[in-house]
Design a protein around this motif. Sequence first.
Motif, mmCIF file in Angstrom:
data_model
loop_
_atom_site.group_PDB
_atom_site.id
_atom_site.type_symbol
_atom_site.label_atom_id
_atom_site.label_comp_id
_atom_site.label_asym_id
_atom_site.label_seq_id
_atom_site.Cartn_x
_atom_site.Cartn_y
_atom_site.Cartn_z
ATOM 1 N N LEU A 38 4.291 -10.869 -10.313
ATOM 2 C CA LEU A 38 5.261 -9.233 -9.120
ATOM 3 C C LEU A 38 5.876 -10.182 -8.386
ATOM 4 O O LEU A 38 6.914 -8.913 -7.777
ATOM 5 N N VAL A 39 5.575 -10.941 -7.286
ATOM 6 C CA VAL A 39 6.257 -11.486 -5.976
ATOM 7 C C VAL A 39 7.314 -11.795 -6.457
ATOM 8 O O VAL A 39 8.290 -11.766 -6.365
ATOM 9 N N ALA A 40 7.642 -13.134 -7.771
ATOM 10 C CA ALA A 40 8.849 -13.283 -8.430
ATOM 11 C C ALA A 40 9.616 -12.420 -8.762
ATOM 12 O O ALA A 40 11.210 -11.999 -9.001
ATOM 13 N N ASP A 41 8.772 -10.603 -9.485
ATOM 14 C CA ASP A 41 9.353 -9.586 -10.359
ATOM 15 C C ASP A 41 10.556 -9.058 -8.994
ATOM 16 O O ASP A 41 11.488 -8.692 -9.503
ATOM 17 N N ALA A 42 9.782 -8.971 -7.874
ATOM 18 C CA ALA A 42 9.717 -8.363 -6.602
ATOM 19 C C ALA A 42 11.497 -8.917 -6.412
ATOM 20 O O ALA A 42 12.498 -8.212 -5.537
ATOM 21 N N LEU A 43 11.787 -10.802 -6.173
ATOM 22 C CA LEU A 43 12.797 -10.850 -6.127
ATOM 23 C C LEU A 43 14.391 -10.126 -6.914
ATOM 24 O O LEU A 43 15.802 -10.368 -6.315
ATOM 25 N N PHE A 44 14.817 -9.762 -7.653
ATOM 26 C CA PHE A 44 15.112 -8.704 -8.911
ATOM 27 C C PHE A 44 15.009 -7.483 -8.438
ATOM 28 O O PHE A 44 15.819 -6.988 -8.631
ATOM 29 N N GLU A 99 1.466 -1.394 0.109
ATOM 30 C CA GLU A 99 0.143 0.358 0.172
ATOM 31 C C GLU A 99 0.722 1.102 0.043
ATOM 32 O O GLU A 99 0.285 2.235 -1.152
ATOM 33 N N ARG A 100 2.121 1.045 0.838
ATOM 34 C CA ARG A 100 3.198 2.526 1.017
ATOM 35 C C ARG A 100 3.364 2.330 -0.214
ATOM 36 O O ARG A 100 4.188 3.565 -0.366
ATOM 37 N N PHE A 101 3.778 1.518 -0.890
ATOM 38 C CA PHE A 101 4.424 1.823 -2.742
ATOM 39 C C PHE A 101 3.570 2.052 -3.811
ATOM 40 O O PHE A 101 4.207 2.079 -4.724
ATOM 41 N N GLY A 109 13.123 -5.979 -5.999
ATOM 42 C CA GLY A 109 12.491 -5.176 -4.964
ATOM 43 C C GLY A 109 11.133 -5.203 -5.028
ATOM 44 O O GLY A 109 10.957 -4.227 -6.024
ATOM 45 N N LEU A 110 10.312 -4.855 -3.520
ATOM 46 C CA LEU A 110 8.598 -4.834 -3.860
ATOM 47 C C LEU A 110 7.813 -3.349 -4.359
ATOM 48 O O LEU A 110 7.966 -3.548 -4.951
ATOM 49 N N GLU A 111 9.262 -2.235 -3.461
ATOM 50 C CA GLU A 111 8.981 -1.298 -4.361
ATOM 51 C C GLU A 111 9.326 -0.522 -5.843
ATOM 52 O O GLU A 111 8.085 -0.295 -6.331
ATOM 53 N N GLU A 112 10.148 -0.918 -6.226
ATOM 54 C CA GLU A 112 10.441 -0.858 -8.088
ATOM 55 C C GLU A 112 9.908 -1.871 -8.811
ATOM 56 O O GLU A 112 9.353 -0.459 -9.360
ATOM 57 N N THR A 113 9.023 -2.970 -7.978
ATOM 58 C CA THR A 113 8.569 -3.599 -8.456
ATOM 59 C C THR A 113 6.749 -3.325 -8.824
ATOM 60 O O THR A 113 6.225 -3.371 -9.907
ATOM 61 N N ILE A 114 6.357 -2.563 -7.667
ATOM 62 C CA ILE A 114 5.478 -1.994 -8.183
ATOM 63 C C ILE A 114 4.952 -0.808 -8.992
ATOM 64 O O ILE A 114 4.091 -0.644 -9.219
ATOM 65 N N LYS A 115 5.913 0.117 -8.482
ATOM 66 C CA LYS A 115 5.913 1.137 -9.507
ATOM 67 C C LYS A 115 6.172 0.793 -10.645
ATOM 68 O O LYS A 115 5.386 1.632 -11.771
#
Length: 239
Positions: free
Chosen positions: A217-223, A33-35, A225-231
């Motif tokens: 989305l979770v798989a992308d976040a491994l590489f 949510e914050r991201f 990071g969660l904030e950059e992925t959501i962006k």
Amino acid sequence: MTKLSVNINKIATLRNARGGNIPNVLTTAIACERFGAQGITVHPRPDERHIRYQDVYDLKKEIQTEFNIEGNCQEDKFVELVLANKPTQVTLVPDANEQITSNHGWDTIKHKLYLRDMVSHFQQEGIRVSLFVDPVEEMVEAAAETGADRVELYTEAYAAEFGYDKEKAIEPYFKAALKAREMGLGLNAGHDLDLHNLAFFNERIPGLLEVSIGHALVADALFLGLEETIKRYLAALKA
């Protein structure tokens, strides 16, 4: 702009693989949510192999954006869970207990009377109801006849075909979207949408209100990071 609801089931899968509470499901949801995510989705199953029922109660207390609970309303415990937590939206999915993941939508013609009762049951408690359907115009039309507020188009077939012929892949979804608009239904989508195919889908599907994305989305976040992925997912929905 189409809203992004992040499905956090895979975070719970990782936690459960080791026991304990790492990664923390609630902390992850709040971070999403914050991201910038505009919603959080969970899909609890009876065996609690990822999201546990207690997670739903914990999340309900803290989620500030839209809370979407997916699952099979033929399970009494699922119905009780939804009614006890009153999320923004319940997405009814006809998945069997042994399924690894959802793999088909409702036959809204065959189950129309049953779904009409279930839709009314949730709506009476102030919960928006979406039905998980394949991109078939007749199924969308029958979904509207149940009184549902929205349909969620099952997008695995689109994702599988996208790399070969994206115009062919999008065609049934475009027609289903037009039918949803004709019938006065809100439109969601989800399953196997990712950073490669999301922008094209969002661009071509009229009236798309929300996508629910978890695994990719979770798989992308491994590489990334969660904030950059959501962006990046949000950027794809703005494109």
